[in-house]
Scaffold this motif. Structure first.
Motif, mmCIF file in Angstrom:
data_model
loop_
_atom_site.group_PDB
_atom_site.id
_atom_site.type_symbol
_atom_site.label_atom_id
_atom_site.label_comp_id
_atom_site.label_asym_id
_atom_site.label_seq_id
_atom_site.Cartn_x
_atom_site.Cartn_y
_atom_site.Cartn_z
ATOM 1 N N ILE A 39 0.798 -1.195 0.120
ATOM 2 C CA ILE A 39 -0.193 0.062 0.088
ATOM 3 C C ILE A 39 0.870 1.201 0.178
ATOM 4 O O ILE A 39 0.642 2.003 -0.625
ATOM 5 N N SER A 40 1.990 1.202 0.839
ATOM 6 C CA SER A 40 2.765 2.379 0.912
ATOM 7 C C SER A 40 3.568 2.547 -0.268
ATOM 8 O O SER A 40 3.589 3.668 -1.139
ATOM 9 N N ASP A 41 3.681 1.357 -1.252
ATOM 10 C CA ASP A 41 4.457 1.682 -2.539
ATOM 11 C C ASP A 41 3.444 2.296 -3.497
ATOM 12 O O ASP A 41 3.998 2.906 -4.494
ATOM 13 N N LEU A 42 2.161 2.102 -3.600
ATOM 14 C CA LEU A 42 1.340 2.569 -4.304
ATOM 15 C C LEU A 42 0.877 4.173 -3.972
ATOM 16 O O LEU A 42 0.426 4.793 -4.707
ATOM 17 N N ILE A 43 1.014 4.498 -2.684
ATOM 18 C CA ILE A 43 0.708 5.734 -2.414
ATOM 19 C C ILE A 43 1.765 6.631 -2.716
ATOM 20 O O ILE A 43 1.650 7.958 -3.087
ATOM 21 N N SER A 44 3.048 6.374 -2.653
ATOM 22 C CA SER A 44 4.185 6.983 -3.238
ATOM 23 C C SER A 44 4.217 7.758 -4.472
ATOM 24 O O SER A 44 4.395 9.057 -4.640
ATOM 25 N N PRO A 45 3.792 7.240 -5.658
ATOM 26 C CA PRO A 45 3.505 8.060 -6.686
ATOM 27 C C PRO A 45 2.426 8.788 -6.714
ATOM 28 O O PRO A 45 2.364 9.865 -7.206
ATOM 29 N N LEU A 46 1.441 8.715 -5.835
ATOM 30 C CA LEU A 46 0.198 9.632 -5.947
ATOM 31 C C LEU A 46 0.805 10.881 -5.007
ATOM 32 O O LEU A 46 0.588 11.946 -5.335
ATOM 33 N N GLU A 47 1.752 10.662 -4.132
ATOM 34 C CA GLU A 47 2.097 11.788 -3.379
ATOM 35 C C GLU A 47 3.068 12.555 -4.414
ATOM 36 O O GLU A 47 2.872 14.000 -4.165
ATOM 37 N N THR A 48 3.942 12.050 -4.981
ATOM 38 C CA THR A 48 4.693 12.683 -5.701
ATOM 39 C C THR A 48 3.868 13.631 -6.919
ATOM 40 O O THR A 48 4.411 14.823 -6.977
ATOM 41 N N LEU A 49 2.680 12.878 -7.424
ATOM 42 C CA LEU A 49 2.025 13.784 -8.377
ATOM 43 C C LEU A 49 1.310 14.846 -7.672
ATOM 44 O O LEU A 49 1.340 15.979 -8.268
ATOM 45 N N ALA A 50 0.867 14.738 -6.496
ATOM 46 C CA ALA A 50 0.082 15.789 -5.913
ATOM 47 C C ALA A 50 1.187 16.996 -5.503
ATOM 48 O O ALA A 50 0.802 18.033 -5.808
ATOM 49 N N VAL A 51 2.082 16.506 -5.096
ATOM 50 C CA VAL A 51 3.167 17.828 -4.700
ATOM 51 C C VAL A 51 3.806 18.516 -5.841
ATOM 52 O O VAL A 51 3.894 19.726 -5.838
ATOM 53 N N LEU A 52 3.979 17.869 -7.040
ATOM 54 C CA LEU A 52 4.217 18.522 -8.037
ATOM 55 C C LEU A 52 3.340 19.472 -8.699
ATOM 56 O O LEU A 52 3.619 20.533 -9.212
ATOM 57 N N LEU A 53 2.090 18.870 -8.591
ATOM 58 C CA LEU A 53 0.925 19.632 -9.174
ATOM 59 C C LEU A 53 0.871 20.946 -8.414
ATOM 60 O O LEU A 53 0.636 21.920 -8.942
ATOM 61 N N VAL A 54 0.774 20.933 -6.959
ATOM 62 C CA VAL A 54 0.745 21.943 -6.148
ATOM 63 C C VAL A 54 1.956 23.048 -6.410
ATOM 64 O O VAL A 54 1.696 24.072 -6.383
ATOM 65 N N ALA A 55 2.991 22.352 -6.436
ATOM 66 C CA ALA A 55 4.186 23.246 -6.716
ATOM 67 C C ALA A 55 4.031 24.198 -8.008
ATOM 68 O O ALA A 55 4.102 25.131 -7.878
ATOM 69 N N PHE A 56 3.490 23.458 -9.011
ATOM 70 C CA PHE A 56 3.394 24.041 -10.402
ATOM 71 C C PHE A 56 2.122 25.217 -10.093
ATOM 72 O O PHE A 56 2.498 26.276 -10.883
ATOM 73 N N VAL A 57 1.045 24.839 -9.530
ATOM 74 C CA VAL A 57 0.034 25.765 -9.415
ATOM 75 C C VAL A 57 0.401 26.986 -8.883
ATOM 76 O O VAL A 57 -0.013 28.123 -9.205
ATOM 77 N N ILE A 58 1.166 26.803 -7.633
ATOM 78 C CA ILE A 58 1.624 27.758 -6.716
ATOM 79 C C ILE A 58 2.265 28.941 -7.687
ATOM 80 O O ILE A 58 2.272 29.950 -7.627
ATOM 81 N N VAL A 59 3.274 28.276 -8.334
ATOM 82 C CA VAL A 59 4.170 29.107 -8.919
ATOM 83 C C VAL A 59 3.325 29.899 -10.330
ATOM 84 O O VAL A 59 3.696 31.062 -10.295
#
Length: 269
Positions: A39-59
């Motif tokens: 489950i942790s392995d599956l969550i990791s890509p989702l976390e990466t996507l979310a963080v990158l998306l937030v960073a992009f939108v904030i910029v």
């Protein structure tokens, strides 16, 4: 409204994740560490996507906010410059252009700023005076070419700054992008809650709620700065107010005994 929906979605995702985790804990036998690892392995890509998306939108949102602030300041500066350059024009064009500059600044504050905040629109009350500028330029085109060129350049820069300010008043983040980001972050929070280990302590819950709070705060921050003239961290009309007061005082000094062609709100009299 947007703020409330965002908070509700994030809270619902957190509650759903914790509920699902509780149900899973009862069904999975003790020693199901391998499942928790997967489950942790599956969550990791989702976390990466979310963080990158937030960073992009904030910029993107921050860049739009900065552009809006720069445009508001530039417009006020150009109006002040327009008034000063008009000093080189002969009478009666000098007084007329300087009066129009004062009235334009007043109309921007009284009419265009509220219209921009509510609807992202320009105000006809201010456009009257920008049209006056061009009418006065015609009288200078032949006899005072140098002054004419300086005035036209200053007015063009004022017009560009005004259009930029108006365009940046509208959200820079498309609604579909914002809601995709909300769903992504909500799914991430829910997944973290669902993936809490069987042997969890208070620290796990603290970190989970901190994460949910940071994600929610990021969304609310983005939503706020994406409305640069109406959010909590709004850009005010202070620069234009200072310019209006400054050139209004200058008009009284430069043209004693003359009256401005408008009332205190910029309406022609």
């Amino acid at each position: 409204m947007l703020t409330t929906i965002t908070v509700v979605i994030m809270a619902a995702a957190l509650a759903a994740g914790l509920t699902a985790n509780r149900l899973r804990r009862h069904r999975v036998p003790a020693g199901g560490e391998d499942e928790e690892a997967s489950i942790s392995d599956l969550i990791s890509p989702l976390e990466t996507l979310a963080v990158l998306l937030v960073a992009f939108v904030i910029v993107v949102a921050a860049e739009s906010y900065g552009t809006a602030g720069s445009a508001a300041g530039a417009e006020a500066h150009r109006v002040d410059q327009l008034y000063e350059v008009a000093d080189y024009a002969p009478e009666p064009e000098r007084e007329r252009m300087q009066g129009a500059a004062v009235c334009y600044a007043r109309a921007i504050m009284a009419y265009e700023w509220p219209a921009m905040v509510d609807k992202g629109e320009k105000a006809a009350e201010a456009s009257v005076w920008s049209s006056d500028f061009r009418n006065h330029f015609k009288a200078l085109a032949q006899k005072h070419a140098t002054t004419f060129e300086l005035l036209v350049r200053a007015d063009d820069e004022r017009s560009v700054a005004r259009q930029t300010r108006l365009s940046e008043a509208m959200p820079a983040i498309p609604a579909v992008v914002y809601w995709f980001m909300v769903i992504s972050l909500a799914a991430t929070v829910g997944a973290f809650a669902f993936g809490l280990p069987r042997r969890r302590g208070a620290a796990h819950f603290v970190l989970l709620f901190v994460l949910a709070g940071l994600f929610t705060g990021s969304l609310l921050l983005i939503e706020d700065i994406d409305k640069p003239f109406s959010g909590q961290i709004r850009i005010t009309n202070e620069a234009m107010a200072e310019t209006a007061a400054d050139i209004g005082d200058d008009f009284g000094t430069d043209h004693p005994g003359s009256r401005l062609p408008c009332d205190p709100t910029g309406i022609r009299v």
